[in-house]
Design a protein around this motif. Structure first.
Motif, PDB file in Angstrom:
ATOM      1  N   GLU B 117       0.815  -1.218   0.000  1.00 50.26           N
ATOM      2  CA  GLU B 117       0.000   0.000   0.000  1.00 50.26           C
ATOM      3  C   GLU B 117       0.844   1.261   0.000  1.00 50.26           C
ATOM      4  OE1 GLU B 117      -2.990   0.097  -0.618  1.00 50.26           O
ATOM      5  OE2 GLU B 117      -3.534  -2.006  -0.351  1.00 50.26           O
ATOM      6  N   LEU B 118       1.946   1.219   0.750  1.00 45.11           N
ATOM      7  CA  LEU B 118       2.815   2.382   0.856  1.00 45.11           C
ATOM      8  C   LEU B 118       3.776   2.376  -0.327  1.00 45.11           C
ATOM      9  CD1 LEU B 118       3.589   4.695   2.777  1.00 45.11           C
ATOM     10  CD2 LEU B 118       5.106   3.091   3.941  1.00 45.11           C
ATOM     11  N   LYS B 119       3.825   3.496  -1.064  1.00 46.55           N
ATOM     12  CA  LYS B 119       4.676   3.537  -2.259  1.00 46.55           C
ATOM     13  C   LYS B 119       6.035   4.130  -1.891  1.00 46.55           C
ATOM     14  CE  LYS B 119       1.202   2.149  -4.739  1.00 46.55           C
ATOM     15  NZ  LYS B 119       1.034   0.762  -4.289  1.00 46.55           N
ATOM     16  N   LEU B 120       7.091   3.359  -2.117  1.00 48.88           N
ATOM     17  CA  LEU B 120       8.432   3.771  -1.702  1.00 48.88           C
ATOM     18  C   LEU B 120       9.404   3.677  -2.868  1.00 48.88           C
ATOM     19  CD1 LEU B 120       8.564   1.699   1.610  1.00 48.88           C
ATOM     20  CD2 LEU B 120       7.966   4.119   1.377  1.00 48.88           C
ATOM     21  N   ALA B 121      10.459   4.493  -2.807  1.00 46.56           N
ATOM     22  CA  ALA B 121      11.465   4.458  -3.864  1.00 46.56           C
ATOM     23  C   ALA B 121      12.812   4.913  -3.308  1.00 46.56           C
ATOM     24  CB  ALA B 121      11.054   5.369  -5.024  1.00 46.56           C
ATOM     25  N   ILE B 122      13.859   4.648  -4.074  1.00 46.61           N
ATOM     26  CA  ILE B 122      15.202   5.146  -3.751  1.00 46.61           C
ATOM     27  C   ILE B 122      16.020   5.153  -5.038  1.00 46.61           C
ATOM     28  CG2 ILE B 122      16.166   2.867  -3.168  1.00 46.61           C
ATOM     29  CD1 ILE B 122      17.687   4.329  -0.868  1.00 46.61           C
ATOM     30  N   SER B 123      16.942   6.100  -5.165  1.00 46.75           N
ATOM     31  CA  SER B 123      17.763   6.145  -6.377  1.00 46.75           C
ATOM     32  C   SER B 123      18.970   5.222  -6.221  1.00 46.75           C
ATOM     33  CB  SER B 123      18.246   7.572  -6.634  1.00 46.75           C
ATOM     34  OG  SER B 123      19.297   7.871  -5.736  1.00 46.75           O
ATOM     35  N   PRO B 124      19.507   4.713  -7.339  1.00 43.56           N
ATOM     36  CA  PRO B 124      20.689   3.837  -7.259  1.00 43.56           C
ATOM     37  C   PRO B 124      21.866   4.540  -6.572  1.00 43.56           C
ATOM     38  CG  PRO B 124      19.713   3.717  -9.447  1.00 43.56           C
ATOM     39  CD  PRO B 124      18.985   4.811  -8.719  1.00 43.56           C
ATOM     40  N   GLU B 125      22.001   5.863  -6.787  1.00 39.73           N
ATOM     41  CA  GLU B 125      23.109   6.600  -6.160  1.00 39.73           C
ATOM     42  C   GLU B 125      22.980   6.565  -4.639  1.00 39.73           C
ATOM     43  OE1 GLU B 125      20.955   8.405  -8.498  1.00 39.73           O
ATOM     44  OE2 GLU B 125      22.158   7.324  -9.980  1.00 39.73           O
ATOM     45  N   ASP B 126      21.738   6.738  -4.170  1.00 43.53           N
ATOM     46  CA  ASP B 126      21.534   6.728  -2.721  1.00 43.53           C
ATOM     47  C   ASP B 126      21.751   5.338  -2.131  1.00 43.53           C
ATOM     48  OD1 ASP B 126      20.866   9.489  -1.944  1.00 43.53           O
ATOM     49  OD2 ASP B 126      19.163   9.247  -3.306  1.00 43.53           O
ATOM     50  N   VAL B 127      21.388   4.316  -2.899  1.00 43.52           N
ATOM     51  CA  VAL B 127      21.654   2.948  -2.435  1.00 43.52           C
ATOM     52  C   VAL B 127      23.160   2.759  -2.272  1.00 43.52           C
ATOM     53  CG1 VAL B 127      21.457   0.485  -2.980  1.00 43.52           C
ATOM     54  CG2 VAL B 127      19.607   2.050  -3.607  1.00 43.52           C
ATOM     55  N   GLU B 128      23.880   3.240  -3.242  1.00 45.79           N
ATOM     56  CA  GLU B 128      25.332   3.106  -3.199  1.00 45.79           C
ATOM     57  C   GLU B 128      25.920   3.878  -2.013  1.00 45.79           C
ATOM     58  OE1 GLU B 128      27.095   3.899  -7.047  1.00 45.79           O
ATOM     59  OE2 GLU B 128      29.073   4.022  -6.071  1.00 45.79           O
ATOM     60  N   ALA B 129      25.414   5.083  -1.821  1.00 46.42           N
ATOM     61  CA  ALA B 129      25.891   5.911  -0.710  1.00 46.42           C
ATOM     62  C   ALA B 129      25.624   5.226   0.626  1.00 46.42           C
ATOM     63  CB  ALA B 129      25.212   7.279  -0.760  1.00 46.42           C
ATOM     64  N   LEU B 130      24.449   4.641   0.746  1.00 45.30           N
ATOM     65  CA  LEU B 130      24.125   3.941   2.005  1.00 45.30           C
ATOM     66  C   LEU B 130      25.042   2.734   2.185  1.00 45.30           C
ATOM     67  CD1 LEU B 130      20.204   4.140   2.059  1.00 45.30           C
ATOM     68  CD2 LEU B 130      21.797   5.370   3.534  1.00 45.30           C
ATOM     69  N   GLY B 131      25.326   2.076   1.066  1.00 40.21           N
ATOM     70  CA  GLY B 131      26.240   0.934   1.121  1.00 40.21           C
ATOM     71  C   GLY B 131      27.615   1.346   1.639  1.00 40.21           C
ATOM     72  N   SER B 132      28.014   2.571   1.314  1.00 37.59           N
ATOM     73  CA  SER B 132      29.363   3.028   1.687  1.00 37.59           C
ATOM     74  C   SER B 132      29.506   3.239   3.194  1.00 37.59           C
ATOM     75  CB  SER B 132      29.686   4.337   0.950  1.00 37.59           C
ATOM     76  OG  SER B 132      28.959   5.407   1.525  1.00 37.59           O
ATOM     77  N   ILE B 133      28.411   3.368   3.914  1.00 35.51           N
ATOM     78  CA  ILE B 133      28.529   3.583   5.363  1.00 35.51           C
ATOM     79  C   ILE B 133      28.265   2.314   6.171  1.00 35.51           C
ATOM     80  CG2 ILE B 133      27.931   6.044   5.184  1.00 35.51           C
ATOM     81  CD1 ILE B 133      25.128   5.290   6.249  1.00 35.51           C
ATOM     82  N   ARG B 134      27.940   1.258   5.466  1.00 36.56           N
ATOM     83  CA  ARG B 134      27.562   0.022   6.159  1.00 36.56           C
ATOM     84  C   ARG B 134      28.663  -0.459   7.107  1.00 36.56           C
ATOM     85  NH1 ARG B 134      25.490  -4.982   2.648  1.00 36.56           N
ATOM     86  NH2 ARG B 134      23.773  -3.515   2.409  1.00 36.56           N
TER      87      ARG B 134
END
Lengths: 320, 815
Positions: B117-134
């Motif tokens: 029901e809830l519509k969510l999204a994220i850009s590939p750049e932001d996914v990558e950025a989040l990956g960099s802080i893991r």
């Protein structure tokens, strides 16, 4: 002589937070039995004076899991019936069938029917017990200017019982309304008059012949009683069911309006009750072979037109 | 009859954008926070956290949309969402992409599955950025610290699945919240003066920190940094408005933007001067708190009371018209809707899609005079909710014997349009309750507000921690407790054993023995859960102090103590019980069937329950139809409800922490009665395994068959004023009952009677079964249908099927 509080009456329903049967928040108690047979009656279970077996197929959980009624009935009136899909679970189940010609409404089956598909419509209440139940909501009545409405069937068909009931309610300071067809001996009305704050009074047709033809009784006594109530200082809220092709002619409404106007200050309100077909399903609960009256409900435009006719007699009119 | 007016074009546009939103998460806040933490690696959390929020406020994107008159954005995109790495590392979204659950779509963004029901999204750049802080956050989040060690007993509690603590679930995953921040102080004092108070202490104690001075010094240092953070954030919004004005072609809008820029600059340090500034300052502080630490359930408090003096002055000076003020209120509530963040599907469903828990309180009485304090803003808040059909924020209307009829009418007309809103809160029960139960002064009690679902708090002076210190919350699943009480301590659902064993139902010789068994297990489990809460509170004081919140809370700046350390004027915390009606009906069943009427043996009933009623359908039907149930004004049935509520209250009275003596009892839940039901074994009242419990303090679904006045009478069978963590009574009314002109009056009178008889809270769903069935069949046509589940209202079509059916199963009160 029997004590008034020990009198019993036959009640088929008690409805709390009843907001359409008089002023304020009310509890309406429905008494069983009526001398009239209005074809459109939306409470067919109210007509007979006797308790009746009521059968609600949608509550049956099927003979596979239950079937207790089959053996509980000593008259052989209950047999395995048709297959259907359970409303609750969607499973295929076999319902039971009530053979009305063998059933004597003894109620043995209802004691075995836990899901409540089979029940007895019409319960004997002693005045005191009923009063206790009705007075429970006194705080709600007080806050809202509401009270108790005694309805039917025709409540005046159980005159001693409702006299005791209405007296008891007045002793508790409860506002009382009596919903009546007006088709009764005036002496019954005289008896309750001091204990009724408001009559909800049905007027179905001004032409007595039509009245008799369709409902089974003429209207003179009804009209006469209304006049007598008005003369005796009673308050009347007139209720007119609008049944297409029976009483929805402009002429009938004009005559009704004239009649109401002639009753003078006694009439506090005129209510139009447009026909609805929600009572149809109820017929099947108490009879195998019901005489079902069904017609299209009147249009809003039609109702508005009839309302204006009544209003032309300087009456306060509402539509339910 | 109260009539709602149409909203302005730009308000309608903003509403549509929110309604159609796809929440895009970005990495901005996460990256800024990570860099800040790296720079301050070995600085104590008390200082490190304020420094991080300062960096966020100084560097993150600020936005001003063309249609906005109230600004503030919690991420890069309009209606977007950020990540709190200090709690959750890279967050939950990257793993969704790694596992192929979210997929790349034509718009170049990853999206969650279409069915959700809830519509969510994220850009590939932001996914990558989040990956960099893991890697950085792997062992550094507050959650991992809290998970590293727990007191003994925690393991048993988790395994039993008898509360929100569960095996593998984090002990603590978010900051504490559930209170009303000091918005009045922010708009009437301003950050400049608060900052000065902090700096004054620091200046006078430079190189002179003796005794308790050090604790205070740490707190004031943190306070000064967070004030700086708020100031710079608000000033950056001022600059953004200026920039927008420079390129704006429309003269009217340009003037408006310039005025907004001027106002923002002013409120960055000073008290508000007018109604718009007051509203904008409240939003800025709320945004600041959302960025500082995602506080759950930071509520707006008495919005109409603290903003009305400003509007009154504006109207008198003819600076503003009522219509303009109404548009500001519309914009205010729409803006608060923009703070809803991305959440995993199951969390979104439990907490309610679109629910920000920024509960807003209107109406009530004046704290000094005790007179009814209804004012034009009271109506404006209801007008906004009604005309925009907003299900959020939740609005509570405080009522008392002097509440004007016109306000009642407006409120009930709102209820007809928006399911469950407003909630009706009874001043006459809650005010004395706060004084009696929690030691509030009369003036502070009169100033109470509602938060979250319907918990009760003070206004900007109360660290109330309703429903526990931090998520996962302090709700005990009393349906499971009952099961263990009659099953020798074993939870039949999962076979886990509780250390309190009271034998089996069929060994119990009397009904008293059954009640004793329930009481013993309930006491053990409640105290176990509160012990974990107390441990969580200990961790909070060390790892997650709340400087940003403390600067506005009465008592903290005065005492130099953070709110988590007990700095606020009032302190308490609470737990909650939902569905006690299911427990009460179950006890009734045991009493009626086994002991009073002897219609079955204890062994038969026990076997039937343990078999989840398989093969015992006739017994189940007999119980459903013959046993008296709570909610029918039947003293026999209500007696058990009273006993269960009292027992639960008495147990809560035995719980406390170092910060406070008050552990409050509450009878409510968001929609937890549905989710608790999933893993609560069958109960003796005929409920099957997996079915929902009764909601909040309402009767079990469909068991109240004597109309709403009977429910109201039953609900007063126990002393509601003891339940100062709040309670909720849901009643469903068929629209036809209110179709006549006087229908609303009758509902008002029923409500008044209930409240006069000791009722504390009530809320109405005015919706028919037919409408809800139609909405299930054709969701698109019913997007605006709002219903209240228990602790929140929601768009019906966004609820999961079980929650939808739960409402349908409730008794529909007609004529």
């Amino acid at each position: 002589m029997m004590k008034e509080s020990d009198l019993t009456g036959k009640v088929y329903d008690i409805q709390g937070f009843s907001v359409q049967d008089g002023p304020g928040i009310r509890t309406t108690v429905f008494l069983k039995g009526c001398p009239l047979r209005c074809p459109w009656c939306h409470s067919p279970e109210s007509q007979s004076f006797a308790s009746q077996l009521s059968w609600m197929a949608m509550r049956c959980i099927g003979v596979e899991k239950c079937g207790k009624c089959l053996t509980a009935c000593k008259k052989g009136a209950i047999t395995v019936g048709e297959s259907t899909e359970s409303i609750g679970t969607g499973e295929k189940i076999k319902l039971v069938h009530v053979n009305r010609s063998l059933c004597d409404d003894c109620g043995d089956c209802t004691k075995a029917c836990y899901p409540g598909g089979l029940s007895i419509c019409g319960e004997d209440y002693q005045v005191d017990d009923l009063l206790k139940r009705l007075c429970r909501d006194i705080p709600f009545y007080k806050q809202s200017g509401g009270g108790v409405t005694v309805s039917g069937g025709e409540a005046l068909s159980q005159p001693e019982f409702i006299l005791a009931l209405l007296k008891g309610l007045k002793e508790q300071g409860v506002h009382t309304a009596l919903d009546t067809t007006g088709f009764t001996d005036f002496k019954n009305i005289v008896a309750v008059l001091p204990y009724v704050d408001l009559f909800l009074y049905d007027l179905k047709h001004m032409d007595s012949q039509q009245h008799k033809k369709v409902i089974g009784v003429p209207n003179e006594r009804i009209l006469e009683n209304a006049k007598k109530i008005a003369r005796a200082g009673g308050k009347l809220q007139i209720r007119i069911p609008i049944i297409p092709s029976f009483n929805d002619s402009e002429e009938n409404l004009r005559l009704t309006g004239e009649f109401c106007k002639a009753l003078g200050d006694a009439v506090t309100l005129v209510q139009i009750l447009p026909y609805h077909n929600m009572g149809v399903a109820k017929y099947l609960r108490i009879s195998d072979d019901p005489k079902i009256f069904e017609t299209e409900p009147p249009t809003e435009e039609k109702i508005q037109n009839l309302k204006e006719i009544l209003e032309s007699f300087v009456l306060k009119v509402t539509v339910h | 009859m109260y009539k709602f007016k149409p909203a302005t074009e730009r308000i309608i546009k903003m509403h549509q954008l929110i309604r159609d939103r796809v929440i895009q998460t970005d990495a901005e806040r996460a990256l800024i926070t990570t860099e800040s933490y790296k720079r301050n690696e070995h600085v104590l959390p008390m200082i490190k956290r304020p420094r991080a929020i300062y960096d966020v406020c100084a560097n993150m994107t600020v936005r001003v949309e063309d249609f906005e008159i109230i600004v503030g954005n919690r991420s890069k995109n309009f209606c977007g969402s950020g990540v709190e790495p200090e709690w959750e590392g890279e967050g939950w979204i990257p793993s969704m992409i790694e596992n192929g659950i979210w997929t790349l779509q034509d718009d170049g963004l990853y999206h969650n599955p279409e069915g959700e029901e809830l519509k969510l999204a994220i850009s590939p750049e932001d996914v990558e950025a989040l990956g960099s802080i893991r890697d950085y956050w792997k062992d550094r989040t507050i959650t991992t610290t809290a998970n590293a060690w727990q007191p003994e007993g925690y393991d048993e509690l988790c395994k039993l699945e008898v509360c929100a603590n569960a095996p593998g679930a984090p002990l603590m995953m978010m900051t504490a919240g559930h209170l009303t921040p000091g918005f009045q102080k922010i708009i009437n004092v301003g950050y400049g003066a608060i900052r000065k108070e902090a700096l004054d202490f620091m200046d006078t104690h430079r190189n002179n920190l003796m005794g308790d001075d050090l604790n205070k010094y740490m707190f004031y240092n943190a306070a000064s940094i967070v004030c700086d953070a708020a100031v710079i954030m608000i000033q950056r919004y001022s600059e953004a408005c200026l920039e927008k004005a420079k390129v704006c072609q429309d003269e009217t809008r340009r003037d408006e933007l310039l005025k907004m820029a001027d106002g923002l600059l002013w409120i960055s340090k000073n008290p508000a001067r007018n109604f718009w500034e007051a509203c904008q300052a409240v939003i800025m502080y709320q945004l600041f708190l959302a960025l500082e630490s995602k506080y759950p359930a930071c509520s707006f408090g008495r919005f109409d009371q603290y903003t009305w003096p400003f509007l009154k002055a504006d109207l008198e000076a003819k600076r503003l018209t009522m219509d303009e003020a109404q548009e500001i209120v519309d914009a205010f509530f729409l803006k608060s809707n923009c703070f809803y963040g991305a959440a995993p599907e199951f969390v979104a469903q439990i907490t309610g899609i679109g629910n920000t828990y920024q509960h807003t309180t209107v109406g009530g009485i004046d704290p000094e005079t005790g007179e009814d304090a209804t004012n034009p803003v009271t109506y404006m808040a209801l007008e906004t909710i009604g005309r925009l059909k907003l299900h959020d924020p939740t609005i509570s209307l405080r009522v008392n014997k002097n509440t004007p009829d016109k306000l009642w009418e407006c409120a009930l007309e709102t209820s007809k349009l928006v399911g469950g809103l407003p909630l009706f809160q009874n001043d006459e029960i809650i005010i004395p309750g706060l004084m009696k139960e929690l030691g509030f002064s009369l003036e502070d009690a009169r100033n109470y507000a509602l938060i979250g679902c319907q918990e009760i708090t003070g206004s900007g002076n109360d660290y109330s921690a309703c429903n526990g210190i931090a998520p996962p919350y302090a709700s005990i699943h009393y349906g499971v407790v009952l099961n263990m009480a009659i099953n020798n301590g074993v939870n039949a659902f999962n076979g886990q054993k509780c250390s309190v064993k009271k034998g089996y139902l069929y060994e119990m010789k009397s009904f008293e023995e059954v009640k004793e068994a329930f009481k013993a297990v309930a006491s053990y489990i409640t105290k176990a859960q509160v012990s974990i809460n107390n441990y969580t509170e200990y961790l909070t004081t060390q790892y997650a102090p709340l400087a940003g919140l403390s600067i506005s809370m009465e008592g903290c700046m005065e005492s130099g103590k953070d709110a988590t350390w007990g700095g606020c004027k009032y302190n308490s915390y609470g737990g909650t019980a939902t569905g006690l009606a299911t427990v009460a009906d179950s006890l009734n069943t045991i009493k009626y069937m086994v002991f009073d009427k002897k219609l079955c043996t204890a062994r038969e009933l026990y076997d039937a329950v343990m078999a989840n009623w398989e093969g015992f359908e006739d017994l189940r039907q007999q119980i459903l139809h013959e046993v008296p149930h709570y909610g029918n004004a039947d003293p026999y049935a209500d007696e058990q409800m009273r006993w269960v509520c009292d027992t639960y209250y008495d147990i809560c009275q035995q719980c406390y922490s170092t910060r406070t003596r008050h552990f409050k009892a509450g009878l409510y839940s968001a929609s937890d009665h549905v989710f608790q039901g999933y893993h609560t074994w069958a109960t003796p009242d005929g409920r099957k395994t997996g079915e929902a419990l009764a909601d909040a303090t309402s009767p079990a679904q469909g068991r109240d068959i004597n109309g709403p006045t009977a429910v109201c009478t039953s609900a007063c069978c126990y002393d509601q004023s003891k339940f100062m963590d709040g309670l909720a009574l849901n009643i469903r009314i068929h629209p036809s009952a209110l179709s006549r002109d006087d229908g609303v009056e009758k509902l008002r009178d029923m409500t008044k009677t209930y409240l006069n008889n000791g009722g504390m809270e009530i809320q109405y769903n005015v919706v028919s079964t037919e409408t809800m069935r139609a909405a299930q069949a054709d969701p698109q046509s019913y997007r605006d249908l709002v219903v209240r589940i228990a602790g929140y209202s929601a768009y019906f079509v966004e609820l999961n099927a079980d929650c939808q059916n739960d409402i349908i199963r409730r008794t529909e009160n007609t004529l």
